[in-house]
Design a protein around this motif. Structure first.
Motif, PDB file in Angstrom:
ATOM      1  N   ASN A 144       0.797  -1.232   0.000  1.00 21.34           N
ATOM      2  CA  ASN A 144       0.000   0.000   0.000  1.00 21.34           C
ATOM      3  C   ASN A 144       0.827   1.278   0.000  1.00 21.34           C
ATOM      4  N   SER A 145       2.147   1.149   0.023  1.00 21.41           N
ATOM      5  CA  SER A 145       3.002   2.326   0.069  1.00 21.41           C
ATOM      6  C   SER A 145       3.108   2.965  -1.314  1.00 21.41           C
ATOM      7  N   GLU A 146       2.726   4.231  -1.403  1.00 22.67           N
ATOM      8  CA  GLU A 146       2.837   4.937  -2.676  1.00 22.67           C
ATOM      9  C   GLU A 146       4.295   5.142  -3.072  1.00 22.67           C
ATOM     10  N   ALA A 147       5.194   5.120  -2.102  1.00 20.76           N
ATOM     11  CA  ALA A 147       6.612   5.337  -2.394  1.00 20.76           C
ATOM     12  C   ALA A 147       7.335   4.052  -2.769  1.00 20.76           C
ATOM     13  N   SER A 148       6.669   2.910  -2.652  1.00 21.80           N
ATOM     14  CA  SER A 148       7.341   1.631  -2.853  1.00 21.80           C
ATOM     15  C   SER A 148       7.731   1.405  -4.304  1.00 21.80           C
ATOM     16  N   GLU A 149       8.954   0.914  -4.511  1.00 21.84           N
ATOM     17  CA  GLU A 149       9.413   0.493  -5.832  1.00 21.84           C
ATOM     18  C   GLU A 149       9.152  -0.992  -6.056  1.00 21.84           C
TER      19      GLU A 149
END
Length: 548
Positions: A144-149
């Motif tokens: 759910n992390s928008e910053a996750s790659e």
């Protein structure tokens, strides 16, 4: 460019030592003792610190967001074992799986629910026991992390059934996510705040001791690690450019120095050259549709299609017209292996991707398709010249050289290729409309899915085929990964459909780039798995098993 004038901070980190005789040939890496080697050894490696190593890595290896798996640590573009955190599973040299935090796991018949039993003897460096609740928190957080790659779009949710049981529910069968779980470090529920990247809490083999931004990272062994105690107590990683890395080895300031093919013949005294096999593939995407289309990705809309490479015969001719070994010899100084796909030598790679050079066949394909050779040496068909731009990263000398060599070889076929060096921001504007020199490759068949599935996030060729998608879906739906390999291969070529050179010829692949390191005499680097794309943290995946 950062110059290497950092003896003060390296000495403060305790870097100094003499060394004696490096031995052996590694299973996936070869040691080459060149004329520059010496029994004397370098002068300032781990003397007084026999369980410490100092390793140089490219500047790009420094994690911009720190050591947070919710962003990119371990599971981002350049995948590697996260060291500071533990993972549910780890991969073996033959791309099988071993349990780490998981003691057992199973999959439901429909491929949608994976159940993991979590070991009871792991604890975080803050003293808290690691449980299935932490596993669920991490998987949900990364998903759910928008910053996750990290791509966990196939995950619906993770649920802790009890302290030792975690269920991961998928929204579609996707067995290859196990490879992703092998690089996602588990973080503590309740111990993962906004400063986690700089103050990571984990249960892995090492702990973060110090991070000097733009310079170095120091890891120290975790005394409470549940597994075998690391043989190397302290790992110092320094970030520097290619020439600085060479200078660091020459002055004996590092024990392992990454290098590239253009510097490989400058082996410093007291070091051997370690040549690690990789699946770090270099290839060129060939758009398969006509210009004028558009394609959406990550919310942006880009132009798509190319009036030259849309021609199937031309794409096939390109594949048969390339001399891959000459490219490796001329561009990589021989430090690479001919590649025909993004996954050569992996259990899921297909022999149907092999494509030996055949100039006569390539020219015949072009002639039969109506690409007539003009007086200027460039072919033309229906008023369209066989000419296209080829984009490459202007900051990457190897990709530039690949583009130039490829252009020279295509000229012999009557195809005019114009290399264009650009920033990545500019390249992404052309990713679906023009051929691009890409670097891909990981220890996972997910690469095949990303590049070839109709909606894959790396489908730069814009190729959509229901039969190929069906093979890829069938591969992912098998609850036993080893039983899915045949379907991955059929997606390349099933006799009628596929992306292979005799099929849609959506890419032209050249080489797997060897990962090269200068290693100090006396340091035994443990056997390496094939390195994925990214010349950095993979080398220290098993640093805990190294020894002097």
């Amino acid at each position: 460019m950062k110059s290497f004038s950092r003896r003060t901070f390296l000495q403060a980190a305790g870097v100094s030592a003499a060394a004696v005789g490096f031995g052996g040939v590694l299973s996936a890496c070869a040691s080459d003792s060149g004329s520059g080697s010496s029994d004397k050894g370098a002068t300032s490696k781990s003397e007084g610190h026999a369980s410490q190593v100092t390793v140089s890595m490219p500047v790009s290896s420094e994690p911009a967001a720190g050591f947070d798996p919710f962003v990119s640590w371990g599971c981002g573009e350049h995948v590697h074992e996260p060291l500071i955190q533990s993972t549910l599973l780890t991969t073996t040299a033959d791309m099988g799986f071993e349990n780490d935090l998981a003691t057992a796991y199973s999959c439901s018949n429909d491929g949608l629910t994976w159940t993991f039993t979590i070991r009871a003897d792991a604890k975080f460096t803050n003293g808290k026991a690691l449980t299935a609740h932490d596993v669920a928190y991490t998987i949900n957080g990364v998903a759910n992390s928008e910053a996750s790659e990290c791509d966990l779009t196939m995950v619906d949710k993770a649920v802790a059934v009890d302290d030792e049981t975690c269920e991961i529910h998928l929204n579609k069968p996707f067995n290859a996510f196990l490879y992703t779980l092998a690089v996602i470090g588990i973080v503590p529920d309740g111990g993962h705040g906004s400063d986690y990247g700089t103050n990571p809490i984990g249960s892995g083999r090492y702990m973060l001791e110090q991070w000097d931004h733009g310079q170095q990272v120091i890891l120290k062994a975790n005394p409470d690690y549940y597994g075998d105690a690391p043989k190397i107590d302290r790992v110092v990683v320094v970030f520097m450019e290619e020439d600085a890395s060479l200078a660091a080895a020459r002055s004996g300031q590092v024990d392992v120095a990454y290098t590239v093919a253009t510097y490989a013949d400058q082996q410093p005294t007291g070091y051997d050259l370690l040549n690690c096999a990789s699946v770090d593939s270099r290839g060129i995407s060939l758009p398969t549709i006509a210009a004028g289309a558009t394609k959406k990705q990550t919310g942006e809309e880009y132009p798509a299609g190319n009036d030259v490479t849309q021609d199937l015969s031309l794409r096939r001719a390109i594949n048969y017209g390339v001399n891959r070994q000459t490219l490796i010899d001329n561009v990589l100084n021989g430090y690479g292996e001919v590649a025909y796909s993004v996954s050569d030598n992996m259990p899921w790679s297909s022999d149907d991707m092999r494509c030996e050079q055949d100039i006569s066949r390539a020219k015949a394909l072009l002639d039969e398709a109506g690409w007539a050779l003009g007086s200027d040496g460039v072919r033309m068909k229906d008023g369209v010249p066989a000419a296209f731009d080829l984009y490459y990263s202007a900051s990457d000398s190897v990709r530039q050289a690949i583009a130039m060599e490829f252009a020279n070889q295509m000229g012999e076929l009557g195809i005019k290729v114009s290399p264009k060096g650009a920033s990545w921001d500019d390249i992404y504007r052309h990713q679906f409309s023009d051929p691009v020199v890409w670097g891909w490759g990981s220890n996972s068949p997910i690469e095949i899915y990303n590049l070839n599935y109709s909606t894959g996030n790396g489908n730069y060729a814009c190729y959509e085929n229901a039969a190929v998608d069906a093979h890829l879906n069938a591969a992912l739906a098998n609850p036993v990964i080893a039983d899915s390999y045949d379907e991955w291969k059929l997606a390349m070529w099933d006799g009628e459909n596929g992306v292979a050179p005799q099929g849609a010829a959506t890419w032209v692949w050249f080489a797997n780039v060897d990962h090269l390191y200068f290693v100090a005499d006396g340091l035994k680097v443990a056997d390496q798995k094939p390195h994925p794309h990214g010349h950095g943290w993979s080398i220290v995946n098993n640093v805990d098993k190294w020894s002097w």
